[in-house]
Write a protein that holds these residues in place. Structure first.
Motif, short mmCIF file in Angstrom:
data_model
loop_
_atom_site.label_atom_id
_atom_site.label_comp_id
_atom_site.label_asym_id
_atom_site.label_seq_id
_atom_site.Cartn_x
_atom_site.Cartn_y
_atom_site.Cartn_z
N THR A 130 4.32 49.39 74.13
CA THR A 130 5.04 48.13 74.07
C THR A 130 5.90 48.00 75.32
O THR A 130 6.65 48.92 75.66
CB THR A 130 5.93 48.05 72.81
OG1 THR A 130 5.11 48.20 71.66
CG2 THR A 130 6.67 46.73 72.74
N LYS A 131 5.79 46.85 75.96
CA LYS A 131 6.63 46.54 77.11
C LYS A 131 7.82 45.73 76.59
O LYS A 131 7.64 44.60 76.13
CB LYS A 131 5.82 45.77 78.15
CG LYS A 131 4.63 46.57 78.69
CD LYS A 131 3.78 45.76 79.65
CE LYS A 131 2.67 45.09 78.88
NZ LYS A 131 1.72 44.38 79.72
N LYS A 132 8.98 46.31 76.61
CA LYS A 132 10.18 45.70 76.05
C LYS A 132 10.68 44.55 76.93
O LYS A 132 10.67 44.64 78.16
CB LYS A 132 11.31 46.74 75.91
CG LYS A 132 10.96 47.88 74.97
CD LYS A 132 10.93 47.40 73.55
CE LYS A 132 10.71 48.55 72.59
NZ LYS A 132 10.54 48.10 71.24
N ASP A 133 11.11 43.46 76.27
CA ASP A 133 11.66 42.29 76.96
C ASP A 133 10.77 41.85 78.12
O ASP A 133 11.26 41.51 79.20
CB ASP A 133 13.07 42.58 77.47
CG ASP A 133 14.09 42.70 76.36
OD1 ASP A 133 13.78 42.34 75.21
OD2 ASP A 133 15.21 43.16 76.63
N TRP A 134 9.48 41.82 77.92
CA TRP A 134 8.51 41.60 78.98
C TRP A 134 8.28 40.14 79.34
O TRP A 134 8.04 39.79 80.48
CB TRP A 134 7.19 42.26 78.58
CG TRP A 134 6.26 42.48 79.71
CD1 TRP A 134 5.14 41.75 80.02
CD2 TRP A 134 6.35 43.49 80.72
NE1 TRP A 134 4.54 42.25 81.15
CE2 TRP A 134 5.26 43.32 81.59
CE3 TRP A 134 7.26 44.52 80.97
CZ2 TRP A 134 5.04 44.15 82.68
CZ3 TRP A 134 7.04 45.34 82.05
CH2 TRP A 134 5.95 45.15 82.89
N TYR A 149 13.83 36.81 75.70
CA TYR A 149 12.87 37.83 76.09
C TYR A 149 12.11 38.32 74.87
O TYR A 149 12.69 38.53 73.80
CB TYR A 149 13.56 39.02 76.78
CG TYR A 149 14.00 38.69 78.18
CD1 TYR A 149 13.10 38.76 79.23
CD2 TYR A 149 15.30 38.29 78.44
CE1 TYR A 149 13.49 38.45 80.52
CE2 TYR A 149 15.71 37.98 79.73
CZ TYR A 149 14.79 38.05 80.77
OH TYR A 149 15.18 37.74 82.04
N LYS A 150 10.80 38.49 75.04
CA LYS A 150 9.95 38.96 73.95
C LYS A 150 9.19 40.21 74.41
O LYS A 150 8.87 40.36 75.59
CB LYS A 150 8.94 37.88 73.55
CG LYS A 150 9.59 36.64 72.96
CD LYS A 150 8.55 35.65 72.51
CE LYS A 150 9.22 34.44 71.88
NZ LYS A 150 8.22 33.51 71.34
N ASP A 151 8.92 41.06 73.45
CA ASP A 151 8.13 42.27 73.73
C ASP A 151 6.65 41.92 73.79
O ASP A 151 6.18 41.00 73.11
CB ASP A 151 8.34 43.32 72.63
CG ASP A 151 9.76 43.85 72.57
OD1 ASP A 151 10.55 43.58 73.50
OD2 ASP A 151 10.08 44.54 71.59
N GLU A 152 5.94 42.67 74.62
CA GLU A 152 4.49 42.51 74.73
C GLU A 152 3.85 43.87 74.53
O GLU A 152 4.26 44.86 75.14
CB GLU A 152 4.12 41.94 76.09
CG GLU A 152 2.64 41.69 76.27
CD GLU A 152 2.32 41.06 77.61
OE1 GLU A 152 2.21 39.83 77.66
OE2 GLU A 152 2.21 41.80 78.59
N SER A 173 1.66 39.36 72.94
CA SER A 173 3.03 39.29 72.41
C SER A 173 3.04 39.93 71.02
O SER A 173 2.14 39.69 70.21
CB SER A 173 3.48 37.84 72.32
OG SER A 173 4.67 37.74 71.56
#
Length: 177
Positions: free
Chosen positions: A153-157, A164-167, A133
């Motif tokens: 970065t995987k958006k709204d993962w 939703y949080k980025d990973e 995260s």
């Protein structure tokens, strides 16, 4: 492999007497975000998992090890290789230290170093990756300390408590082979 020994900790295979520790870790909702767990595990399921933990990494496609401070002490955390891909010589890596008191004590750092060394020199992996995260600054600092580089970065993962949080994905390539 029975154990991987460091200066102050060692990594060992899971044992049947780790049932309560693994059960507590898997059901600790405060770490579900980093472990991608979504539902509680029963003792029965954890017991079944431990009974099959003897499987070779090539068979199970994963390796979970207990992080221990001393031969006389129980596990303080877990470190995993997951999505093991022997064709492409890669695996994901994850770590969690259970108690706050064992964090920021170099336990995670030493455990990660041991598993990286094992992965590259014993399993002959070409690369490791970690999904972290973007808010987990402690994990990002730990992995980048060992040369992991952010590759995307995987958006709204990750959905956590309705948000939703980025990973980010971090990668470490073994250039020695």
């Amino acid at each position: 492999m029975n154990t991987l020994k460091g200066n102050t900790i060692y990594l060992r295979a899971l044992e049947p007497n780790d049932l309560e520790f693994v059960y507590a870790m898997e059901n600790d909702q405060s770490i579900w975000e980093v472990s991608n767990t979504q539902t509680p595990y029963s003792r029965y399921l954890v017991k079944q998992y431990l009974e099959n933990a003897h499987q070779d990494i090539y068979e199970a496609k994963q390796l979970r090890l207990a992080i221990c401070k001393d031969q006389d002490f129980p596990a303080v955390g877990l470190i995993d290789l997951f999505e093991f891909d022997p064709k492409n010589n890669r695996a994901g890596i994850g770590i969690v230290i259970q108690a706050e008191g064992n964090r920021n004590q170099q336990v995670g750092s030493e455990a990660l170093e041991l598993l990286i060394r094992y992965s590259f020199y014993d399993l002959n992996l070409h690369q490791l990756y970690a999904n972290i995260s973007v808010e987990n600054t402690a994990s990002i600092a730990l992995f980048t300390k060992f040369g992991f580089e952010k590759i995307g970065t995987k958006k709204d993962w990750i959905l956590v408590h309705g948000t939703y949080k980025d990973e980010a994905i971090f990668q470490l390539i073994n250039h020695k082979f």
